[in-house]
Design a protein around this motif. Structure first.
Motif, mmCIF file in Angstrom:
data_model
loop_
_atom_site.group_PDB
_atom_site.id
_atom_site.type_symbol
_atom_site.label_atom_id
_atom_site.label_comp_id
_atom_site.label_asym_id
_atom_site.label_seq_id
_atom_site.Cartn_x
_atom_site.Cartn_y
_atom_site.Cartn_z
ATOM 1 N N UNK A 81 10.628 -2.268 0.600
ATOM 2 C CA UNK A 81 9.935 -0.989 0.782
ATOM 3 C C UNK A 81 9.892 -0.675 2.276
ATOM 4 N N UNK A 82 10.423 0.468 2.658
ATOM 5 C CA UNK A 82 10.481 0.879 4.066
ATOM 6 C C UNK A 82 9.847 2.257 4.226
ATOM 7 N N UNK A 83 9.391 2.592 5.429
ATOM 8 C CA UNK A 83 8.862 3.944 5.660
ATOM 9 C C UNK A 83 9.967 4.988 5.542
ATOM 10 N N UNK A 84 9.604 6.142 5.003
ATOM 11 C CA UNK A 84 10.569 7.221 4.817
ATOM 12 C C UNK A 84 10.686 8.008 6.123
ATOM 13 N N UNK A 215 2.000 -3.726 17.188
ATOM 14 C CA UNK A 215 2.443 -2.496 16.512
ATOM 15 C C UNK A 215 1.331 -1.949 15.627
ATOM 16 N N UNK A 216 1.385 -0.614 15.407
ATOM 17 C CA UNK A 216 0.362 0.047 14.591
ATOM 18 C C UNK A 216 0.608 -0.125 13.099
ATOM 19 N N UNK A 217 1.827 -0.395 12.705
ATOM 20 C CA UNK A 217 2.131 -0.497 11.277
ATOM 21 C C UNK A 217 3.274 -1.476 11.018
ATOM 22 N N UNK A 218 3.492 -1.747 9.742
ATOM 23 C CA UNK A 218 4.538 -2.678 9.338
ATOM 24 C C UNK A 218 5.892 -1.978 9.291
ATOM 25 N N UNK A 219 6.950 -2.759 9.562
ATOM 26 C CA UNK A 219 8.303 -2.212 9.511
ATOM 27 C C UNK A 219 8.799 -2.115 8.077
ATOM 28 N N UNK A 220 8.401 -3.030 7.236
ATOM 29 C CA UNK A 220 8.822 -3.034 5.831
ATOM 30 C C UNK A 220 7.937 -3.994 5.055
ATOM 31 N N UNK A 221 8.071 -3.938 3.735
ATOM 32 C CA UNK A 221 7.337 -4.848 2.870
ATOM 33 C C UNK A 221 8.291 -5.365 1.802
ATOM 34 N N UNK A 222 8.247 -6.664 1.577
ATOM 35 C CA UNK A 222 9.057 -7.279 0.529
ATOM 36 C C UNK A 222 8.214 -7.416 -0.732
ATOM 37 N N UNK A 223 8.753 -6.948 -1.838
ATOM 38 C CA UNK A 223 8.114 -7.122 -3.137
ATOM 39 C C UNK A 223 8.985 -8.106 -3.919
ATOM 40 N N UNK A 224 8.444 -9.293 -4.197
ATOM 41 C CA UNK A 224 9.224 -10.377 -4.773
ATOM 42 C C UNK A 224 8.728 -10.647 -6.186
ATOM 43 N N UNK A 225 9.605 -10.409 -7.160
ATOM 44 C CA UNK A 225 9.257 -10.573 -8.568
ATOM 45 C C UNK A 225 9.913 -11.822 -9.138
#
Length: 374
Positions: A81-84, A215-225
């Motif tokens: 998941x990355x920022x648009x 940094x003010x925010x995250x660069x991405x998020x990993x969703x691991x299923x």
């Protein structure tokens, strides 16, 4: 042809008699094939080559597919998941990460792990060399990665976790010190080497505590299923919830790549089986040719059989028994040749994993080629 054999073929007019008639028919067919050994051997050889082609090509294609699936590993279970950026979103806020966690907090999705990451690039300095690496900030590294040396902390508060590639380039391990952006960090763990593609590329990265980033925010998020299906369900849930009002995040589903790769190898296996099937058709035609030649050459013998009262059905039974014996012998020989060929491939090619060759799914191609021939 002896009268006793003729009598045996004629014995019994009902269903039971016809079933008993196959035994002398097969016996007579075997004797007829032994009388023309060269032609029989050539016919069996043609059939065995067809079986070998179908089975070997099918197994080779399946081994390639299994090897690719093994090399791909578990990337199909990840969603990035990355920022648009098109919507002007430069980073993922804590609210965005909380929204992602709420979206996937559903038994139908499988409750996957959500690992947000800070990201930067920099020079990592070892005792005698340096290398360029991606620097990540992570709080719970154990949810996404595995260690080869040391222990991954439940909460990453201090020290550096380095990828296998960085450790090899710098010649360092657990307990050594690395320099990152002017600060010295003690190595607390070395990650296990990965053989799969991942946007995070942990082999060439260094992981620091989140507190090391301003940094003010995250660069991405990993969703691991746990599986590709639950990963796709998680991606759908994130789209429906996080992007309900505006397109704040982009999703990269690695399961889509896996599906494309699997589709390619399915097509390759079908193509290889088609090529082998041509050889099997040729083998079938060779059996037909042998039987036609045999029938023409034995017109007088068949005439004598008919003269003493042998029915057309019994004569046909003998001819079918001959064709069946040729097919069965060719199938057995082709299967044995396939096993020898595949074993030779494993012995001559160390890169081929033996476990892939002896996978039970390969037995399907041996069975399919043998049954298809018979």
């Amino acid at each position: 042809m002896s009268g006793s054999n003729t009598g045996e073929i004629k014995s019994g007019g009902g269903a039971t008699g016809r079933l008993r008639g196959w035994r002398p028919a097969v016996s007579m067919a075997g004797r007829n094939l032994r009388r023309n050994r060269v032609r029989t051997v050539l016919a069996v050889l043609g059939v065995s080559i067809g079986v070998l082609a179908v089975a070997a090509l099918g197994i080779f294609g399946n081994v390639l597919a299994l090897g690719a699936a093994d090399a791909i590993g578990d990337i199909g279970t990840q969603v990035v998941v990355s920022p648009n950026a098109d919507a002007g979103v430069e980073s993922l806020s804590a609210t965005d990460v909380a929204g992602i966690r709420r979206a996937v907090d559903d038994p139908a999705v499988g409750d996957p792990a959500v690992v947000p990451l800070y990201s930067d690039n920099g020079i990592v300095e070892g005792p005698s060399s340096q290398t360029f690496a991606t620097i990540y900030g992570v709080e719970e590294p154990g949810l996404a990665f595995e260690s080869a040396e040391g222990r991954l902390p439940d909460r990453h508060r201090q020290g550096a976790i380095i990828g296998a590639g960085v450790a090899e380039d710098l010649g360092i391990g657990v307990g050594d010190t690395v320099g990152i952006a002017g600060s010295q960090q003690r190595v607390v763990a070395v990650l296990a080497e990965t053989q799969t593609f991942s946007p995070v590329a942990p082999d060439d990265a260094v992981f620091l505590p989140e507190s090391a980033f301003a940094a003010d925010g995250y660069a991405q998020a990993l969703v691991i299923s746990e599986s590709g299906e639950t990963a796709q369900a998680a991606a759908d849930a994130i789209r429906e919830n996080v992007n309900a009002r505006e397109e704040r995040v982009d999703l990269f589903e690695l399961a889509a790549i896996v599906d494309e790769i699997n589709g390619f190898f399915d097509l390759l296996s079908t193509f290889l089986l088609g090529l082998g099937g041509i050889s099997l058709v040729v083998a079938g035609v060779s059996i037909l040719n042998v039987m036609l030649m045999s029938t023409v050459e034995r017109r007088q013998e068949i005439g004598v059989m008919r003269a003493v009262g042998v029915t057309r059905r019994d004569v046909l039974r003998v001819l079918l028994a001959e064709a069946g014996l040729i097919g069965a012998a060719g199938a057995a020989a082709g299967t044995a040749l396939t096993v020898v060929l595949v074993a030779g491939l494993v012995a001559a090619t160390p890169a081929v994993d033996t476990s892939l060759v002896i996978d039970p799914t390969n037995g399907y191609y041996l069975l399919r080629s043998s049954v298809g021939d018979c």
